[in-house]
Design a protein around this motif. Structure first.
Motif, PDB file in Angstrom:
ATOM      1  N   ALA A  70     -38.250   2.255 -26.427  1.00 25.59           N
ATOM      2  CA  ALA A  70     -37.671   2.685 -25.154  1.00 25.59           C
ATOM      3  C   ALA A  70     -36.372   1.912 -24.955  1.00 25.59           C
ATOM      4  O   ALA A  70     -36.018   1.043 -25.756  1.00 25.59           O
ATOM      5  CB  ALA A  70     -38.633   2.435 -23.988  1.00 25.59           C
ATOM      6  N   ALA A  71     -35.659   2.251 -23.900  1.00 24.51           N
ATOM      7  CA  ALA A  71     -34.422   1.525 -23.607  1.00 24.51           C
ATOM      8  C   ALA A  71     -34.738   0.045 -23.372  1.00 24.51           C
ATOM      9  O   ALA A  71     -35.612  -0.283 -22.554  1.00 24.51           O
ATOM     10  CB  ALA A  71     -33.729   2.112 -22.392  1.00 24.51           C
ATOM     11  N   ASN A  72     -34.059  -0.803 -24.133  1.00 26.00           N
ATOM     12  CA  ASN A  72     -34.249  -2.266 -24.012  1.00 26.00           C
ATOM     13  C   ASN A  72     -35.686  -2.685 -24.286  1.00 26.00           C
ATOM     14  O   ASN A  72     -36.177  -3.660 -23.723  1.00 26.00           O
ATOM     15  CB  ASN A  72     -33.827  -2.755 -22.619  1.00 26.00           C
ATOM     16  CG  ASN A  72     -32.426  -2.328 -22.244  1.00 26.00           C
ATOM     17  OD1 ASN A  72     -32.246  -1.575 -21.283  1.00 26.00           O
ATOM     18  ND2 ASN A  72     -31.435  -2.767 -22.994  1.00 26.00           N
ATOM     19  N   GLN A  73     -36.342  -1.968 -25.192  1.00 26.34           N
ATOM     20  CA  GLN A  73     -37.723  -2.313 -25.556  1.00 26.34           C
ATOM     21  C   GLN A  73     -37.928  -2.087 -27.050  1.00 26.34           C
ATOM     22  O   GLN A  73     -37.556  -1.051 -27.595  1.00 26.34           O
ATOM     23  CB  GLN A  73     -38.726  -1.459 -24.771  1.00 26.34           C
ATOM     24  CG  GLN A  73     -40.180  -1.830 -25.054  1.00 26.34           C
ATOM     25  CD  GLN A  73     -41.150  -0.896 -24.358  1.00 26.34           C
ATOM     26  OE1 GLN A  73     -41.445   0.199 -24.863  1.00 26.34           O
ATOM     27  NE2 GLN A  73     -41.633  -1.305 -23.184  1.00 26.34           N
ATOM     28  N   TRP A  74     -38.544  -3.107 -27.697  1.00 27.63           N
ATOM     29  CA  TRP A  74     -38.850  -3.021 -29.120  1.00 27.63           C
ATOM     30  C   TRP A  74     -40.311  -3.371 -29.340  1.00 27.63           C
ATOM     31  O   TRP A  74     -40.872  -4.212 -28.624  1.00 27.63           O
ATOM     32  CB  TRP A  74     -37.975  -3.981 -29.927  1.00 27.63           C
ATOM     33  CG  TRP A  74     -36.533  -3.589 -29.982  1.00 27.63           C
ATOM     34  CD1 TRP A  74     -35.599  -3.762 -29.013  1.00 27.63           C
ATOM     35  CD2 TRP A  74     -35.876  -2.934 -31.063  1.00 27.63           C
ATOM     36  NE1 TRP A  74     -34.375  -3.270 -29.404  1.00 27.63           N
ATOM     37  CE2 TRP A  74     -34.516  -2.753 -30.673  1.00 27.63           C
ATOM     38  CE3 TRP A  74     -36.269  -2.478 -32.318  1.00 27.63           C
ATOM     39  CZ2 TRP A  74     -33.578  -2.147 -31.502  1.00 27.63           C
ATOM     40  CZ3 TRP A  74     -35.334  -1.889 -33.155  1.00 27.63           C
ATOM     41  CH2 TRP A  74     -34.009  -1.716 -32.739  1.00 27.63           C
ATOM     42  N   THR A  75     -40.930  -2.739 -30.348  1.00 26.11           N
ATOM     43  CA  THR A  75     -42.325  -3.002 -30.697  1.00 26.11           C
ATOM     44  C   THR A  75     -42.391  -3.527 -32.123  1.00 26.11           C
ATOM     45  O   THR A  75     -41.850  -2.907 -33.048  1.00 26.11           O
ATOM     46  CB  THR A  75     -43.175  -1.733 -30.573  1.00 26.11           C
ATOM     47  OG1 THR A  75     -43.138  -1.267 -29.219  1.00 26.11           O
ATOM     48  CG2 THR A  75     -44.622  -2.025 -30.967  1.00 26.11           C
ATOM     49  N   ASN A 102     -33.785  -7.792 -20.935  1.00 25.41           N
ATOM     50  CA  ASN A 102     -32.941  -7.567 -19.768  1.00 25.41           C
ATOM     51  C   ASN A 102     -31.658  -6.874 -20.221  1.00 25.41           C
ATOM     52  O   ASN A 102     -30.975  -7.344 -21.132  1.00 25.41           O
ATOM     53  CB  ASN A 102     -32.613  -8.917 -19.109  1.00 25.41           C
ATOM     54  CG  ASN A 102     -31.845  -8.759 -17.816  1.00 25.41           C
ATOM     55  OD1 ASN A 102     -30.755  -8.211 -17.811  1.00 25.41           O
ATOM     56  ND2 ASN A 102     -32.405  -9.264 -16.732  1.00 25.41           N
ATOM     57  N   ALA A 103     -31.334  -5.747 -19.607  1.00 23.81           N
ATOM     58  CA  ALA A 103     -30.175  -4.960 -20.027  1.00 23.81           C
ATOM     59  C   ALA A 103     -28.867  -5.695 -19.820  1.00 23.81           C
ATOM     60  O   ALA A 103     -27.865  -5.400 -20.481  1.00 23.81           O
ATOM     61  CB  ALA A 103     -30.153  -3.634 -19.270  1.00 23.81           C
ATOM     62  N   VAL A 104     -28.819  -6.666 -18.923  1.00 22.89           N
ATOM     63  CA  VAL A 104     -27.584  -7.399 -18.625  1.00 22.89           C
ATOM     64  C   VAL A 104     -27.416  -8.607 -19.548  1.00 22.89           C
ATOM     65  O   VAL A 104     -26.350  -8.812 -20.135  1.00 22.89           O
ATOM     66  CB  VAL A 104     -27.557  -7.849 -17.153  1.00 22.89           C
ATOM     67  CG1 VAL A 104     -26.309  -8.673 -16.865  1.00 22.89           C
ATOM     68  CG2 VAL A 104     -27.626  -6.628 -16.241  1.00 22.89           C
ATOM     69  N   THR A 105     -28.461  -9.410 -19.687  1.00 16.51           N
ATOM     70  CA  THR A 105     -28.348 -10.658 -20.455  1.00 16.51           C
ATOM     71  C   THR A 105     -28.722 -10.511 -21.923  1.00 16.51           C
ATOM     72  O   THR A 105     -28.345 -11.339 -22.745  1.00 16.51           O
ATOM     73  CB  THR A 105     -29.240 -11.743 -19.834  1.00 16.51           C
ATOM     74  OG1 THR A 105     -30.623 -11.341 -19.947  1.00 16.51           O
ATOM     75  CG2 THR A 105     -28.891 -11.961 -18.370  1.00 16.51           C
ATOM     76  N   GLY A 127     -35.195 -11.718 -23.324  1.00 17.45           N
ATOM     77  CA  GLY A 127     -36.496 -11.170 -22.965  1.00 17.45           C
ATOM     78  C   GLY A 127     -36.785 -11.341 -21.489  1.00 17.45           C
ATOM     79  O   GLY A 127     -36.427 -12.351 -20.880  1.00 17.45           O
ATOM     80  N   THR A 128     -37.452 -10.346 -20.910  1.00 17.87           N
ATOM     81  CA  THR A 128     -37.776 -10.407 -19.482  1.00 17.87           C
ATOM     82  C   THR A 128     -39.052 -11.192 -19.212  1.00 17.87           C
ATOM     83  O   THR A 128     -39.307 -11.593 -18.082  1.00 17.87           O
ATOM     84  CB  THR A 128     -37.932  -8.989 -18.915  1.00 17.87           C
ATOM     85  OG1 THR A 128     -38.967  -8.298 -19.649  1.00 17.87           O
ATOM     86  CG2 THR A 128     -36.626  -8.211 -19.052  1.00 17.87           C
ATOM     87  N   ALA A 129     -39.863 -11.406 -20.250  1.00 20.37           N
ATOM     88  CA  ALA A 129     -41.120 -12.148 -20.085  1.00 20.37           C
ATOM     89  C   ALA A 129     -41.513 -12.737 -21.432  1.00 20.37           C
ATOM     90  O   ALA A 129     -41.041 -12.306 -22.485  1.00 20.37           O
ATOM     91  CB  ALA A 129     -42.217 -11.238 -19.555  1.00 20.37           C
ATOM     92  N   THR A 130     -42.384 -13.728 -21.395  1.00 17.81           N
ATOM     93  CA  THR A 130     -42.880 -14.319 -22.638  1.00 17.81           C
ATOM     94  C   THR A 130     -43.782 -13.319 -23.342  1.00 17.81           C
ATOM     95  O   THR A 130     -44.757 -12.831 -22.755  1.00 17.81           O
ATOM     96  CB  THR A 130     -43.666 -15.605 -22.345  1.00 17.81           C
ATOM     97  OG1 THR A 130     -42.822 -16.517 -21.651  1.00 17.81           O
ATOM     98  CG2 THR A 130     -44.150 -16.235 -23.630  1.00 17.81           C
ATOM     99  N   TYR A 145     -28.550  -8.182 -28.456  1.00 20.97           N
ATOM    100  CA  TYR A 145     -27.125  -8.280 -28.201  1.00 20.97           C
ATOM    101  C   TYR A 145     -26.386  -7.129 -28.878  1.00 20.97           C
ATOM    102  O   TYR A 145     -26.946  -6.438 -29.747  1.00 20.97           O
ATOM    103  CB  TYR A 145     -26.568  -9.608 -28.725  1.00 20.97           C
ATOM    104  CG  TYR A 145     -27.085 -10.831 -27.994  1.00 20.97           C
ATOM    105  CD1 TYR A 145     -27.398 -10.800 -26.634  1.00 20.97           C
ATOM    106  CD2 TYR A 145     -27.252 -12.034 -28.671  1.00 20.97           C
ATOM    107  CE1 TYR A 145     -27.852 -11.932 -25.974  1.00 20.97           C
ATOM    108  CE2 TYR A 145     -27.711 -13.175 -28.022  1.00 20.97           C
ATOM    109  CZ  TYR A 145     -28.010 -13.109 -26.665  1.00 20.97           C
ATOM    110  OH  TYR A 145     -28.464 -14.226 -26.020  1.00 20.97           O
ATOM    111  N   ALA A 146     -25.139  -6.978 -28.510  1.00 16.47           N
ATOM    112  CA  ALA A 146     -24.301  -5.930 -29.104  1.00 16.47           C
ATOM    113  C   ALA A 146     -23.743  -6.415 -30.435  1.00 16.47           C
ATOM    114  O   ALA A 146     -22.536  -6.618 -30.612  1.00 16.47           O
ATOM    115  CB  ALA A 146     -23.181  -5.552 -28.143  1.00 16.47           C
ATOM    116  N   THR A 147     -24.629  -6.618 -31.400  1.00 16.26           N
ATOM    117  CA  THR A 147     -24.251  -7.032 -32.744  1.00 16.26           C
ATOM    118  C   THR A 147     -25.300  -6.534 -33.718  1.00 16.26           C
ATOM    119  O   THR A 147     -26.263  -5.859 -33.308  1.00 16.26           O
ATOM    120  CB  THR A 147     -24.101  -8.564 -32.816  1.00 16.26           C
ATOM    121  OG1 THR A 147     -23.564  -8.913 -34.089  1.00 16.26           O
ATOM    122  CG2 THR A 147     -25.435  -9.265 -32.609  1.00 16.26           C
TER     123      THR A 147
END
Length: 384
Positions: free
Chosen positions: A196-201, A218-221, A224-227, A251-253
């Motif tokens: 999903a957007a900003n999500q990896w499995t 987090n789409a801005v930083t 990760g949004t949580a541990t 990141y954008a890399t």
């Protein structure tokens, strides 16, 4: 003034200059000795009590001063067992009887004695260390030609950078090598899918079946949004290997992955190498790296007051203070320079200048002695 005072003073002057020449000679002879620290002769006067209108000449004494704390230049070396110290500290070495000494001469080579391989310097002193495994202290012994026992992997870690521009359902792949109790190599294939957007499995298979962990960013930083939930790889025998996750970024890399675990297969060491942090690692023929020792440095409050001994080593004295032991580069200790050697801190130009000065002073003192001898002859001849 007694004429005998002239002899006493001039002789002490000649002795003092002879001592200075001896120091200069030693410095010049060791100008190419690894880790050698120059000495200098310091003069001090001995004054005899004066009385009335007479002058009683005194004498001069010498005291040798060491420049142990003065840094020498560091030259590159092609040998991985050559070591140098940049800054404060000494290598701790032992002789064959187990007596402890300290040195800056780090030209160590392998030497086998009674089927045990040590790291020794040119004088035969063995490099002392603290083992990385049990913390005991003693001379380094290298397991040359020995079969290295296998070590089962007990922990692993996934460090992952996901590309922010990846589309949903894009997949990235990597792998990790772990070892079981007998050193058998197990390759773990790891798949990472953007679900999903900003999500990896993250997904891999073990003896219990597929294992997954979902990472939200987090789409801005891009952090990760949580541990994330803890992961583990379970071997066929039931042993679970915990897997740490981090750092994890989006990141954008480009995508990058570092999947590592400890442990090693059975085998032999092909070479040994020091790291800048003081670790001595054994490199196996399989490419696995095993930490064997942690090098320790010694230092003293007054290193110039150490007692010099044969073989370019020093021992502690009351004036040097109490020894302190620590890791390279930590808490004020100098840094370790692998494949480097500290050169002698002797300046040949200064030594040759001191030699000329001593020669002239010695000659002048001998003239005083000769003049006193001529005066004494005059006194003796008065009776004739």
């Amino acid at each position: 003034m007694s004429i005998n005072g002239v002899f006493r003073t001039s002789v002490s002057g000649m002795n003092a200059q002879a001592n200075r020449l001896s120091v200069v000679s030693d410095n010049i002879a060791n100008s190419g000795t690894t880790g050698y620290k120059r000495n200098s002769a310091e003069f001090s006067s001995l004054v005899i009590a004066q009385g009335g209108g007479e002058y009683n000449s005194g004498s001069v004494t010498t005291q040798v001063r060491q420049s142990v704390s003065q840094q020498g230049n560091i030259a590159a070396s092609s040998s991985g067992s050559d070591l140098a110290i940049q800054g404060d500290g000494f290598f701790v070495v032992q002789d064959a009887a187990g007596r402890e000494f300290y040195t800056r001469a780090g030209s160590f080579v392998q030497r086998t004695e009674n089927n045990v391989t040590y790291l020794v310097n040119s004088a035969g002193y063995r490099l002392k260390d603290t083992t990385a495994l049990d913390g005991s202290a003693g001379p380094i012994t290298l397991p040359v030609g020995e079969i290295v026992a296998p070590q089962r992997t007990t922990q692993a870690n996934f460090a992952l950078q996901f590309p922010e521009s990846a589309a949903v359902n894009d997949t990235k792949k990597s792998s990790m090598v772990i070892y079981d109790d007998v050193g058998r190599e197990i390759v773990v294939d790891v798949n990472m899918t953007k679900t999903a957007a900003n999500q990896w499995t993250i997904t891999y298979d073990d003896s219990l079946g597929p294992q997954t962990s979902v990472i939200d960013f987090n789409a801005v930083t891009g952090l990760g949004t949580a541990t994330p939930a803890a992961m583990a790889y379970t071997l066929p025998g039931g042993e679970a290997i915990p897997i740490g996750l981090g750092p994890l970024t989006e990141y954008a890399t480009d995508f990058s992955a570092r999947l590592v675990g400890n442990g090693n297969p059975a085998g032999t060491f092909s070479e040994f190498a020091f790291g800048e942090d003081g670790t001595l690692n054994g490199i196996m023929d399989s490419g696995a790296i095993i930490e064997l020792y942690q090098l320790k440095f010694a230092r003293f409050p007054s290193p110039d007051q150490l007692t010099a001994a044969a073989g370019n080593v020093y021992s502690a004295s009351n004036a040097s203070g109490v020894v302190e032991v620590g890791d390279p580069g930590m808490n004020g200790f100098g840094s370790l320079v692998p494949s480097g050697l500290e050169q002698s801190n002797v300046d040949l130009a200064s030594e040759l200048t001191s030699m000329i000065e001593s020669q002239r002073s010695y000659s002048a003192n001998s003239k005083v002695f000769q003049t006193g001898s001529e005066i004494l002859d005059v006194l003796v001849n008065l009776k004739r």
